[in-house]
Design an enzyme around this catalytic site. Structure first.
Site, PDB file in Angstrom:
ATOM      1  N   TYR A  57       0.834  -1.113  -0.074  1.00  0.00           N
ATOM      2  CA  TYR A  57       0.002   0.084  -0.001  1.00  0.00           C
ATOM      3  C   TYR A  57       0.920   1.280  -0.088  1.00  0.00           C
ATOM      4  CZ  TYR A  57      -3.823  -3.230   1.646  1.00  0.00           C
ATOM      5  OH  TYR A  57      -4.622  -4.141   1.934  1.00  0.00           O
ATOM      6  N   HIS A 115       0.350 -11.817   2.665  1.00  0.00           N
ATOM      7  CA  HIS A 115      -0.653 -11.126   1.787  1.00  0.00           C
ATOM      8  C   HIS A 115      -1.029 -11.875   0.805  1.00  0.00           C
ATOM      9  CE1 HIS A 115      -1.728  -6.581   0.439  1.00  0.00           C
ATOM     10  NE2 HIS A 115      -2.774  -7.546   0.169  1.00  0.00           N
ATOM     11  N   ASN A 146      -6.421 -14.203   1.603  1.00  0.00           N
ATOM     12  CA  ASN A 146      -6.640 -14.799   0.118  1.00  0.00           C
ATOM     13  C   ASN A 146      -6.314 -16.246   0.113  1.00  0.00           C
ATOM     14  OD1 ASN A 146      -7.261 -12.189  -1.081  1.00  0.00           O
ATOM     15  ND2 ASN A 146      -5.304 -11.524  -0.520  1.00  0.00           N
ATOM     16  N   SER A 194     -12.599  -5.284   1.494  1.00  0.00           N
ATOM     17  CA  SER A 194     -13.599  -4.731   0.221  1.00  0.00           C
ATOM     18  C   SER A 194     -15.026  -5.317   0.720  1.00  0.00           C
ATOM     19  CB  SER A 194     -13.195  -5.218  -1.118  1.00  0.00           C
ATOM     20  OG  SER A 194     -11.983  -4.870  -1.565  1.00  0.00           O
ATOM     21  N   PRO A 195     -15.452  -4.905   1.846  1.00  0.00           N
ATOM     22  CA  PRO A 195     -16.484  -5.349   2.410  1.00  0.00           C
ATOM     23  C   PRO A 195     -17.967  -4.680   1.795  1.00  0.00           C
ATOM     24  CG  PRO A 195     -15.577  -4.126   4.159  1.00  0.00           C
ATOM     25  CD  PRO A 195     -14.571  -4.055   3.186  1.00  0.00           C
ATOM     26  N   LYS A 236     -12.525   0.636   3.657  1.00  0.00           N
ATOM     27  CA  LYS A 236     -11.761   1.583   3.657  1.00  0.00           C
ATOM     28  C   LYS A 236     -12.608   2.759   3.643  1.00  0.00           C
ATOM     29  CE  LYS A 236      -9.441   4.382  -0.086  1.00  0.00           C
ATOM     30  NZ  LYS A 236      -9.423   4.313  -1.522  1.00  0.00           N
ATOM     31  N   ILE A 243     -16.328   7.582   7.528  1.00  0.00           N
ATOM     32  CA  ILE A 243     -15.736   6.897   8.780  1.00  0.00           C
ATOM     33  C   ILE A 243     -16.477   6.569   9.722  1.00  0.00           C
ATOM     34  CG2 ILE A 243     -14.190   7.104  10.693  1.00  0.00           C
ATOM     35  CD1 ILE A 243     -12.154   8.356   8.727  1.00  0.00           C
ATOM     36  N   ASN A 246     -19.745   4.268   8.615  1.00  0.00           N
ATOM     37  CA  ASN A 246     -19.264   2.601   8.828  1.00  0.00           C
ATOM     38  C   ASN A 246     -19.373   2.477  10.397  1.00  0.00           C
ATOM     39  OD1 ASN A 246     -19.016   2.452   6.130  1.00  0.00           O
ATOM     40  ND2 ASN A 246     -16.724   2.775   6.166  1.00  0.00           N
TER      41      ASN A 246
END
Length: 280
Positions: A57, A115, A146, A194-195, A236, A243, A246
């Site tokens: 990132y 990762h 993953n 990525s929810p 994110k 913020i 969420n």
């Protein structure tokens, strides 16, 4: 109209499935250093206690700066980072993990993830290095990301340190039932990146209807559904409004019928699909 029921009524701390706060802040693509630091500070001062970053990132230093700026003790923050696929050989894990700690400005991270099981990943060699970092106190927990069910089982078998979590893309449009079942069988937490399906949840009619009934955003509905499934989410967000929105998902309770309706969505919409992914 979306209501903001966090104003003056914020939970004191995130609920936990184990030692991991159920709602965290994802920082992927938050690359502007000052914006990233301010995003992390804002999240922590809103009540978040789980911050997620990664070597790839290119924002670990900014994340560390945000933690430093916040009026929150480091020990109260569950901090995660990830080793990139080109750094998974044993010596590279050891070297780059320590570089990540230096960039973050911390003595340890609460979880260090593999990762992706790709490129230089070797289950025994890679996880041996993670064990060494754990024994040295530089990482509190070992995580994977993953990983398919068979890779979860293999990592569990070869790692000398229990695998705490498997971080995968997961949302109402990609429920990952097989991954969740495999993790449950091995007592591994599931963390959803990525929810919000990169915004696709906002266009899903089932989520739109439930959101309208509650007077909240589709984001809150998606995050509340994940919580009901025992899945930790790290959406994110960069703006204070997102913020806080969420964060408001923590106080949203879905009915059994609403959960069933979301479960019945017949979509498998994967947003993150690189060529080196294990399913390709």
């Amino acid at each position: 109209m979306v209501t903001d029921d966090t104003d003056g009524n914020e939970p004191e701390s995130s609920p936990t499935a184990s030692d991991i706060p159920m709602l965290g802040l994802g920082t992927w693509q938050n690359e502007d250093p000052d914006q990233c630091a301010e995003t992390v500070r804002t999240a922590l001062e809103t009540g978040y206690r789980h911050i997620d970053t990664a070597q790839i990132y290119d924002n670990e230093a900014a994340v560390g700066e945000g933690i430093e700026r916040a009026d929150v003790d480091r020990e109260d923050v569950f901090l995660a980072t990830k080793i990139w696929i080109s750094n998974l050989a044993r010596e590279d894990v050891l070297k780059t993990a320590r570089e990540s700690l230096d960039r973050l400005g911390v003595e340890y991270v609460d979880v260090l993830y593999v990762h992706w099981p790709a490129r230089t990943y070797d289950p025994e060699e890679t996880l041996e290095a993670f064990t060494e970092l754990h024994e040295e106190g530089q990482i509190e927990n070992v995580g994977v990301s993953n990983f398919l069910p068979e890779q979860v089982a293999e990592a569990t078998a070869v790692s000398d340190v229990p695998i705490l979590a498997n971080q995968v893309e997961l949302h109402p449009l990609l429920p990952q039932d097989d991954v969740r079942e495999a993790c449950a069988a091995h007592d591994i937490e599931v963390v959803a990146y990525s929810p919000l399906a990169r915004g696709a949840v906002f266009d899903e009619p089932v989520l739109q209807e439930i959101a309208a009934d509650h007077g909240v955003s589709e984001a809150r509905v998606s995050l509340a559904w994940l919580r009901e499934k025992g899945v930790i989410a790290i959406p994110k967000a960069t703006s204070e409004a997102h913020i806080r929105d969420n964060w408001g998902s923590l106080s949203l309770e879905l009915s059994a019928d609403e959960i069933d309706a979301i479960d019945a969505i017949e979509t498998n919409d994967r947003q993150v699909d690189p060529g080196f992914a294990p399913w390709n």
